[in-house]
Design an enzyme around this catalytic site. Structure first.
Site: not given
Length: 235
Positions: A34, A63, A65-66, A70, A177, A186, A207
């Site tokens: 990712k 993520k 958003l528009d 667009t 985790r 988180q 992480r």
């Protein structure tokens, strides 16, 4: 789908050099990575292309958003890059525009429901009248109706979401985790084993792997946990 296809390592690091180092250390243990804002703004798009060319799969976590046009234009460009997954916020008009733009490309579009770093109190502060679970389920239904490839949600909602989406759409889960690990920022988290059992199709882990002394061993341990959930008879 194998565990290697279900585990997505989040390259949440500030430089391409650090990302390259992590990928090199992990080697063939991991297939899917990712890449989000932090790395994109440091030259990560070229790095993403390099990963694709080397045979890896890339989840581009933008993520989006528009306005519809667009969003559609952005999705069209990303679809041509060979990415495997792309996120946008699960707003119906944006999702419908994205689905149309990605048609025939093979790009899996994911609707982001509620961030795993947010809980009910955060939603109240942001002005939402709904609790996290209810909002996730509503957005999952809207994503299905829009023709999306799946959603991103906490594993806490995976079982209920799976009932809405059916067996084929992706349920991608961050906030993973290993047992006993630091939760960091988180709030709605689950272990790899429990997330797979709950119905998640893909797990995003950053992480616990990228900050580990041995990222390859850390990834292997998580894969083993996922395998135990998928094939309990082999425990």
């Amino acid at each position: 789908m194998t565990a290697r296809e279900k585990l997505i390592v989040g390259l949440d690091v500030p430089t391409v050099q650090q990302a390259e180092d992590i990928v090199s250390k992990i080697g063939d243990e991991v297939l899917f990575y990712k890449i989000g804002y932090q790395l994109v703004f440091a030259g990560g798009l070229e790095f993403a292309r390099d990963l694709v060319q080397s045979g890896k799969k890339v989840f581009l976590d933008m993520k989006l958003l528009d306005i519809d046009n667009t969003v559609a234009s952005g999705v069209e460009n990303i679809a041509r890059m060979g990415m495997s997954m792309l996120t946008l916020h699960a707003y119906p008009k944006a999702m419908r525009a994205a689905v149309k733009a990605a048609e025939g490309s093979g790009l899996c579009l994911l609707g982001v429901t509620v961030l795993t770093s947010m809980d009910d109190s955060d939603l109240v502060e942001a002005g939402y009248a709904s609790d996290a679970r209810s909002l996730v389920l509503r957005r999952a239904e809207q994503a299905r109706e829009a023709g999306m490839g799946g959603i991103v949600c906490s594993a806490e909602e995976s079982t209920a979401v799976r009932e809405i989406l059916g067996p084929d759409l992706a349920v991608v889960t961050p906030g993973i985790r290993p047992a006993g690990a630091d939760l960091g920022d988180q709030k709605r988290v689950m272990t790899p084993y429990d997330a797979i059992k709950a119905g998640s199709s893909h797990l995003v882990v950053a992480r616990p792997i990228v900050r580990a002394e041995d990222p390859k061993a850390a990834a292997r341990a998580i894969l083993d946990d996922m395998l135990r959930a998928s094939f309990p008879a082999n425990q």
